[in-house]
Design a protein around this motif. Structure first.
Motif, PDB file in Angstrom:
ATOM      1  N   PHE A 106      34.467  61.444  30.590  1.00  0.00           N
ATOM      2  CA  PHE A 106      33.602  60.424  29.990  1.00  0.00           C
ATOM      3  C   PHE A 106      32.460  61.145  29.264  1.00  0.00           C
ATOM      4  O   PHE A 106      31.306  61.083  29.659  1.00  0.00           O
ATOM      5  CB  PHE A 106      33.064  59.504  31.088  1.00  0.00           C
ATOM      6  N   GLY A 107      32.802  61.822  28.187  1.00  0.00           N
ATOM      7  CA  GLY A 107      31.848  62.664  27.493  1.00  0.00           C
ATOM      8  C   GLY A 107      30.874  61.879  26.638  1.00  0.00           C
ATOM      9  O   GLY A 107      31.149  60.762  26.208  1.00  0.00           O
ATOM     10  N   GLY A 108      29.725  62.495  26.368  1.00  0.00           N
ATOM     11  CA  GLY A 108      28.723  61.847  25.535  1.00  0.00           C
ATOM     12  C   GLY A 108      27.344  62.409  25.783  1.00  0.00           C
ATOM     13  O   GLY A 108      27.193  63.565  26.195  1.00  0.00           O
ATOM     14  N   VAL A 109      26.335  61.582  25.548  1.00  0.00           N
ATOM     15  CA  VAL A 109      24.944  62.005  25.622  1.00  0.00           C
ATOM     16  C   VAL A 109      24.191  61.139  26.625  1.00  0.00           C
ATOM     17  O   VAL A 109      24.374  59.919  26.665  1.00  0.00           O
ATOM     18  CB  VAL A 109      24.271  61.903  24.233  1.00  0.00           C
ATOM     19  N   THR A 110      23.343  61.770  27.438  1.00  0.00           N
ATOM     20  CA  THR A 110      22.468  61.063  28.372  1.00  0.00           C
ATOM     21  C   THR A 110      21.026  61.215  27.896  1.00  0.00           C
ATOM     22  O   THR A 110      20.592  62.320  27.550  1.00  0.00           O
ATOM     23  CB  THR A 110      22.596  61.627  29.795  1.00  0.00           C
ATOM     24  N   TYR A 111      20.314  60.102  27.870  1.00  0.00           N
ATOM     25  CA  TYR A 111      18.904  60.106  27.492  1.00  0.00           C
ATOM     26  C   TYR A 111      18.070  59.977  28.766  1.00  0.00           C
ATOM     27  O   TYR A 111      18.003  58.920  29.377  1.00  0.00           O
ATOM     28  CB  TYR A 111      18.593  58.947  26.545  1.00  0.00           C
ATOM     29  N   ASP A 112      17.410  61.080  29.166  1.00  0.00           N
ATOM     30  CA  ASP A 112      16.670  61.105  30.424  1.00  0.00           C
ATOM     31  C   ASP A 112      15.217  60.649  30.281  1.00  0.00           C
ATOM     32  O   ASP A 112      14.556  60.375  31.274  1.00  0.00           O
ATOM     33  CB  ASP A 112      16.670  62.520  31.015  1.00  0.00           C
ATOM     34  N   ARG A 113      14.708  60.577  29.050  1.00  0.00           N
ATOM     35  CA  ARG A 113      13.274  60.324  28.862  1.00  0.00           C
ATOM     36  C   ARG A 113      12.918  58.841  28.932  1.00  0.00           C
ATOM     37  O   ARG A 113      11.754  58.496  29.028  1.00  0.00           O
ATOM     38  CB  ARG A 113      12.832  60.865  27.498  1.00  0.00           C
ATOM     39  N   ARG A 114      13.879  57.966  28.867  1.00  0.00           N
ATOM     40  CA  ARG A 114      13.589  56.557  28.667  1.00  0.00           C
ATOM     41  C   ARG A 114      13.629  55.767  29.974  1.00  0.00           C
ATOM     42  O   ARG A 114      14.484  55.994  30.826  1.00  0.00           O
ATOM     43  CB  ARG A 114      14.619  55.963  27.687  1.00  0.00           C
ATOM     44  N   THR A 115      12.680  54.827  30.111  1.00  0.00           N
ATOM     45  CA  THR A 115      12.661  53.898  31.242  1.00  0.00           C
ATOM     46  C   THR A 115      12.648  52.480  30.700  1.00  0.00           C
ATOM     47  O   THR A 115      11.780  52.115  29.909  1.00  0.00           O
ATOM     48  CB  THR A 115      11.417  54.114  32.125  1.00  0.00           C
ATOM     49  N   MET A 116      13.625  51.694  31.125  1.00  0.00           N
ATOM     50  CA  MET A 116      13.686  50.281  30.738  1.00  0.00           C
ATOM     51  C   MET A 116      13.370  49.412  31.948  1.00  0.00           C
ATOM     52  O   MET A 116      13.876  49.665  33.046  1.00  0.00           O
ATOM     53  CB  MET A 116      15.073  49.925  30.190  1.00  0.00           C
ATOM     54  N   ARG A 117      12.532  48.404  31.745  1.00  0.00           N
ATOM     55  CA  ARG A 117      12.213  47.437  32.786  1.00  0.00           C
ATOM     56  C   ARG A 117      12.526  46.046  32.260  1.00  0.00           C
ATOM     57  O   ARG A 117      12.229  45.738  31.101  1.00  0.00           O
ATOM     58  CB  ARG A 117      10.742  47.543  33.186  1.00  0.00           C
ATOM     59  N   MET A 118      13.100  45.231  33.118  1.00  0.00           N
ATOM     60  CA  MET A 118      13.440  43.867  32.695  1.00  0.00           C
ATOM     61  C   MET A 118      13.374  42.933  33.898  1.00  0.00           C
ATOM     62  O   MET A 118      13.700  43.325  35.026  1.00  0.00           O
ATOM     63  CB  MET A 118      14.823  43.833  32.050  1.00  0.00           C
TER      64      MET A 118
END
Length: 409
Positions: free
Chosen positions: A76-88
């Motif tokens: 399951f290759g690709g890119v991970t974005y570690d800097r972002r935080t989402m709240r909902m």
């Protein structure tokens, strides 16, 4: 975009599945998988213990953490974005903050936050989603937030809104029956599975591809299901031509890679920084062109894909999603969407001269439609397999997609 809560979508799809005779088992976990040349056998932990279940095919539609994908050894290759935080979270807002005409949220210093469209600032993003008969969803995205294991709270969301917008919004606890949303996501991913088929195992939806941002995943997954469903049905019923199931991976991989491009671009457009702000200004100017707006809308909907239908010098419609049509038939006015509910291939005959066909196909005679050729062949997933002002190539298209059992009489 359709302003319908996911809960309602699930209810509608569940009702339809049960109507078709589907058995739904809740609280059962897939823990093992093996296959041979004729069968897939799964090991399942259920409320009454572990058991095995065998079938001709297995479809993994089990989300981003797909057990089917992992047990099948599919990367399951690709890119991970570690800097972002989402709240909902579901929350209430004062009635006088809501614009009665647009249902948008009037925010001091920012103006009107239109439903579902969101606001980006140099500190992050904010969106307001007032769904019918449902508490509004308030969400934020920020970068480089300190990690925490503490449960998400309304106070945390209020503080995030203050940092992103620079103002306080009086968010209250949600009203009405739950369950209510309260969630924090600390990473995002853009990923596509290395293959969507492994022998008798198939992946679709988030099990096959995930997007960090942009909201196109639902459309993508629904079209996966529409593409695979009719092909599996044909294979099981013995009417599928050789190689039909292989076209699932070929076609939907094109769609997934295209949506991945959208996901990467969207992630770039919401990031912080003055350079991104400048890019957004330029991009907004481009969207003032109706043709550019149409192109982006079709990309988000997943309807800008053109499949290879194996036709030399095809009509411009071939390989594309069929347009919404209002047809005049001997039985009266019909929408193409109504006719497609049979789940069978449709041959639209605007000349009345093609005759009838034996096999799994519905021939629809209708008055000519401006801009369309004399005949159009539409697959059950609503993609045009053939279109022409003559019958040339029709027999080949019928054989290619629906098997030699379909014969003209």
């Amino acid at each position: 975009m359709l302003p319908a809560p996911q809960r309602k979508i699930v209810e509608v799809l569940t009702e339809r599945a049960v109507e078709l005779g589907v058995e739904i088992r809740h609280g059962h976990e897939l823990v093992g998988l093996k296959q041979d040349s004729t069968t897939v056998t799964v090991e399942v932990d259920g409320p009454d213990g572990r058991y095995e279940l065998s079938a001709t095919y297995l479809v993994g539609a089990d989300g981003a953490r797909s057990a089917v994908r992992k047990l099948s050894g599919i990367d399951f290759g690709g890119v991970t974005y570690d800097r972002r935080t989402m709240r909902m979270a579901h929350a209430t807002v004062p009635a006088d903050w809501v614009d009665p005409t647009t249902r948008g949220l009037k925010i001091p210093g920012h103006g009107l936050a239109l439903p579902f469209l969101g606001i980006r600032t140099e500190q992050g993003g904010f969106s307001y989603a007032p769904l019918p008969d449902h508490p509004p969803t308030i969400s934020t995205v920020e970068w480089d937030q300190p990690p925490t294991d503490e449960p998400m709270t309304m106070d945390e969301l209020r503080a995030s809104v203050r940092r992103v917008l620079g103002v306080d919004i009086p968010l209250g606890e949600p009203e009405g029956d739950g369950p209510h949303l309260m969630n924090r996501l600390t990473r995002g991913h853009n990923r596509v599975a290395a293959r969507f088929r492994d022998g008798r195992v198939f992946l679709l939806g988030d099990a096959a591809h995930i997007l960090a941002y942009g909201g196109g995943g639902l459309n993508l997954g629904m079209q996966d299901a529409a593409n695979l469903g009719w092909k599996l049905a044909a294979e099981i019923n013995g009417t599928a031509p050789a190689g039909l199931l292989d076209t699932y991976d070929t076609e939907r991989r094109v769609a997934a890679e295209r949506m991945l491009t959208y996901g990467y671009a969207t992630n770039a457009l919401v990031a912080p920084g003055s350079d991104v702000t400048a890019l957004r200004v330029l991009f907004a100017e481009l969207l003032g062109d109706p043709a550019a707006t149409k192109r982006i809308a079709e990309l988000l909907a997943g309807s800008d894909i053109r499949y290879d239908m194996g036709v030399e010098e095809p009509h411009p419609l071939v390989g594309r999603f069929a347009p919404a049509l209002d047809l005049v038939t001997p039985d009266g006015p019909k929408r193409l969407a109504e006719l497609a509910c049979t789940g069978r291939p449709l041959l639209l005959d605007f000349t009345g001269t093609l005759g009838v066909f034996q096999g799994p196909i519905d021939v629809i005679t209708a008055e000519p439609v401006e801009g369309l050729p004399a005949a159009v062949l539409i697959r059950p997933d609503n993609y045009v397999a053939w279109a022409s002002s003559t019958a040339d190539g029709l027999s080949e298209a019928l054989d290619r997609w629906f098997g030699v059992a379909v014969n003209h009489v």
